[in-house]
Scaffold this motif. Structure first.
Motif, PDB file in Angstrom:
ATOM      1  N   SER A  68      25.032  33.136  50.389  1.00 35.06           N
ATOM      2  CA  SER A  68      24.540  32.671  49.106  1.00 35.06           C
ATOM      3  C   SER A  68      23.677  33.737  48.440  1.00 35.06           C
ATOM      4  N   VAL A  69      23.534  33.634  47.122  1.00 34.39           N
ATOM      5  CA  VAL A  69      22.676  34.562  46.393  1.00 34.39           C
ATOM      6  C   VAL A  69      21.232  34.404  46.849  1.00 34.39           C
ATOM      7  N   LEU A  70      20.789  33.162  47.031  1.00 35.69           N
ATOM      8  CA  LEU A  70      19.415  32.937  47.480  1.00 35.69           C
ATOM      9  C   LEU A  70      19.169  33.581  48.832  1.00 35.69           C
ATOM     10  N   GLN A  71      20.098  33.409  49.754  1.00 32.08           N
ATOM     11  CA  GLN A  71      19.911  34.010  51.079  1.00 32.08           C
ATOM     12  C   GLN A  71      19.935  35.530  50.992  1.00 32.08           C
ATOM     13  N   SER A  72      20.782  36.066  50.133  1.00 33.15           N
ATOM     14  CA  SER A  72      20.824  37.513  49.935  1.00 33.15           C
ATOM     15  C   SER A  72      19.478  38.039  49.446  1.00 33.15           C
ATOM     16  N   LEU A  73      18.864  37.336  48.485  1.00 30.34           N
ATOM     17  CA  LEU A  73      17.560  37.746  47.974  1.00 30.34           C
ATOM     18  C   LEU A  73      16.499  37.644  49.070  1.00 30.34           C
ATOM     19  N   PHE A 100      29.071  33.276  36.271  1.00 34.39           N
ATOM     20  CA  PHE A 100      27.856  33.514  37.043  1.00 34.39           C
ATOM     21  C   PHE A 100      28.105  33.287  38.532  1.00 34.39           C
ATOM     22  N   ASP A 101      27.354  34.026  39.340  1.00 36.53           N
ATOM     23  CA  ASP A 101      27.379  33.797  40.786  1.00 36.53           C
ATOM     24  C   ASP A 101      26.484  32.628  41.172  1.00 36.53           C
ATOM     25  N   ALA A 102      25.447  32.405  40.385  1.00 34.02           N
ATOM     26  CA  ALA A 102      24.493  31.339  40.677  1.00 34.02           C
ATOM     27  C   ALA A 102      23.720  31.023  39.405  1.00 34.02           C
ATOM     28  N   VAL A 103      22.980  29.934  39.449  1.00 30.28           N
ATOM     29  CA  VAL A 103      22.131  29.553  38.325  1.00 30.28           C
ATOM     30  C   VAL A 103      20.773  29.130  38.876  1.00 30.28           C
ATOM     31  N   LEU A 104      19.713  29.595  38.228  1.00 31.66           N
ATOM     32  CA  LEU A 104      18.388  29.083  38.548  1.00 31.66           C
ATOM     33  C   LEU A 104      18.317  27.660  37.999  1.00 31.66           C
ATOM     34  N   PHE A 105      18.306  26.682  38.890  1.00 33.00           N
ATOM     35  CA  PHE A 105      18.245  25.286  38.459  1.00 33.00           C
ATOM     36  C   PHE A 105      16.771  24.945  38.285  1.00 33.00           C
ATOM     37  N   MET A 106      16.276  25.213  37.072  1.00 33.51           N
ATOM     38  CA  MET A 106      14.843  25.235  36.818  1.00 33.51           C
ATOM     39  C   MET A 106      14.328  23.929  36.241  1.00 33.51           C
ATOM     40  N   SER A 107      13.097  23.622  36.627  1.00 32.58           N
ATOM     41  CA  SER A 107      12.336  22.568  35.986  1.00 32.58           C
ATOM     42  C   SER A 107      11.043  23.189  35.481  1.00 32.58           C
ATOM     43  N   LEU A 108      10.736  22.967  34.200  1.00 32.76           N
ATOM     44  CA  LEU A 108       9.533  23.538  33.591  1.00 32.76           C
ATOM     45  C   LEU A 108       8.331  22.697  34.029  1.00 32.76           C
ATOM     46  N   ASN A 137      16.979  37.960  52.253  1.00 26.90           N
ATOM     47  CA  ASN A 137      17.204  39.061  53.191  1.00 26.90           C
ATOM     48  C   ASN A 137      16.618  40.367  52.659  1.00 26.90           C
ATOM     49  N   ILE A 138      16.766  40.586  51.360  1.00 23.60           N
ATOM     50  CA  ILE A 138      16.196  41.788  50.745  1.00 23.60           C
ATOM     51  C   ILE A 138      14.680  41.749  50.813  1.00 23.60           C
ATOM     52  N   ILE A 139      14.099  40.594  50.530  1.00 23.82           N
ATOM     53  CA  ILE A 139      12.637  40.446  50.612  1.00 23.82           C
ATOM     54  C   ILE A 139      12.155  40.776  52.021  1.00 23.82           C
ATOM     55  N   GLU A 140      12.891  40.291  53.004  1.00 23.55           N
ATOM     56  CA  GLU A 140      12.517  40.526  54.402  1.00 23.55           C
ATOM     57  C   GLU A 140      12.648  41.997  54.775  1.00 23.55           C
ATOM     58  N   SER A 141      13.726  42.635  54.346  1.00 23.08           N
ATOM     59  CA  SER A 141      13.998  44.006  54.781  1.00 23.08           C
ATOM     60  C   SER A 141      13.323  45.073  53.928  1.00 23.08           C
ATOM     61  N   ARG A 142      13.087  44.763  52.638  1.00 24.26           N
ATOM     62  CA  ARG A 142      12.579  45.783  51.716  1.00 24.26           C
ATOM     63  C   ARG A 142      11.191  45.467  51.163  1.00 24.26           C
ATOM     64  N   GLY A 143      10.645  44.324  51.543  1.00 26.75           N
ATOM     65  CA  GLY A 143       9.309  43.959  51.107  1.00 26.75           C
ATOM     66  C   GLY A 143       9.291  43.042  49.907  1.00 26.75           C
ATOM     67  N   ALA A 144      10.170  43.290  48.957  1.00 27.07           N
ATOM     68  CA  ALA A 144      10.298  42.464  47.755  1.00 27.07           C
ATOM     69  C   ALA A 144      11.617  42.818  47.081  1.00 27.07           C
ATOM     70  N   SER A 145      12.023  41.985  46.148  1.00 21.69           N
ATOM     71  CA  SER A 145      13.295  42.161  45.449  1.00 21.69           C
ATOM     72  C   SER A 145      13.047  42.503  43.988  1.00 21.69           C
ATOM     73  N   TYR A 146      13.902  43.369  43.454  1.00 25.99           N
ATOM     74  CA  TYR A 146      13.794  43.775  42.051  1.00 25.99           C
ATOM     75  C   TYR A 146      14.984  43.254  41.265  1.00 25.99           C
TER      76      TYR A 146
END
Length: 246
Positions: free
Chosen positions: A2-7, A88-96, A9-18
């Motif tokens: 998933s896109v969320l899991q990919s992000l 899109f690969d994914a959507v931020l399902f946001m609540s304000l 993994n990046i946070i874990e391996s690189r410190g943060a995601s850009y």
């Protein structure tokens, strides 16, 4: 994956995601494609696409072009249900969460959920918290909600906790596009201490130094938009500052 899991993994391996934010406005066709091409070779981890308005009928075509050109995930940062499409690969399902307008707390979500389900898009539950960034933002104007003042840290923390308890997977601290002031490091630190889920920070991040300080304070994902429209090449500098484990 998933896109969320990919992000994550990046946070874990690189410190943060850009992540870069692209607004597919009718006047920037060449610009947005150049931004995608630059992102592909600048260590950008994902592309968020969205804006408060659709200015013409070519929105879907532009998103399709972005998706075809991009080597990284393309995620909808929605301004409304009319922006959802199959590219899109994914959507931020946001609540304000910070607002009290029921349309953006749950109304748009109910209308969009069947469409997202039918298109089989990955939905990433995201608690969106608007913070006063020194100017009236497009989100504030279009949603009819007031941002939380920057000095009301306890209120921001309470909203972030509420988002986590409601099952959100991300908390998005937003100062607004082109904000005069970014989300303060004090707010980021206090929210980071209170919650266990990744924190997105966007709005007013005008330099790699600001991005680095936000990450050091506890941000897991940094979003830049306005600044990269002015200079695509700065993506590399932002990526280097954000990926502190590299």
């Amino acid at each position: 994956m998933s896109v969320l899991q990919s992000l994550k993994n990046i946070i874990e391996s690189r410190g943060a995601s850009y992540v870069i934010l692209i607004d597919p406005d009718k006047n920037n066709q060449k610009s947005i494609l150049s931004q995608v091409e630059t992102a592909n070779c600048s260590n950008v981890d994902a592309i968020f696409v969205g804006g408060s308005l659709m200015m013409d009928m070519n929105y879907n075509d532009r998103v399709e072009q972005i998706k075809k050109l991009s080597n990284i995930p393309v995620v909808l940062f929605p301004g409304g249900v009319n922006q959802i499409n199959k590219y899109f690969d994914a959507v931020l399902f946001m609540s304000l969460l910070s607002g009290r307008n029921p349309h953006y707390l749950i109304g748009e979500q109910v209308v969009s959920a069947p469409i997202i389900n039918d298109l089989k898009l990955e939905a990433i539950p995201t608690g969106y918290i608007l913070i006063e960034g020194g100017d009236i933002s497009s989100v504030e104007f279009m949603s009819g909600t007031r941002p939380i003042p920057m000095d009301k840290v306890d209120i921001v923390v309470a909203h972030a906790l509420a988002g986590q308890f409601l099952g959100m997977k991300l908390i998005y601290l937003e100062a607004g596009s082109g904000a005069k002031k970014p989300v303060s490091t004090n707010i980021i630190k206090q929210v980071k201490t209170a919650i266990d889920i990744p924190i997105i920070v966007g709005g007013g991040i005008k330099s790699p130094e600001i991005a680095e300080k936000s990450v050091q304070a506890g941000a897991s994902i940094i979003i830049t938009g306005t600044i990269i429209e002015q200079d695509y090449n700065c993506m590399v500098e932002f990526a280097d500052a954000i990926h502190w484990k590299d």
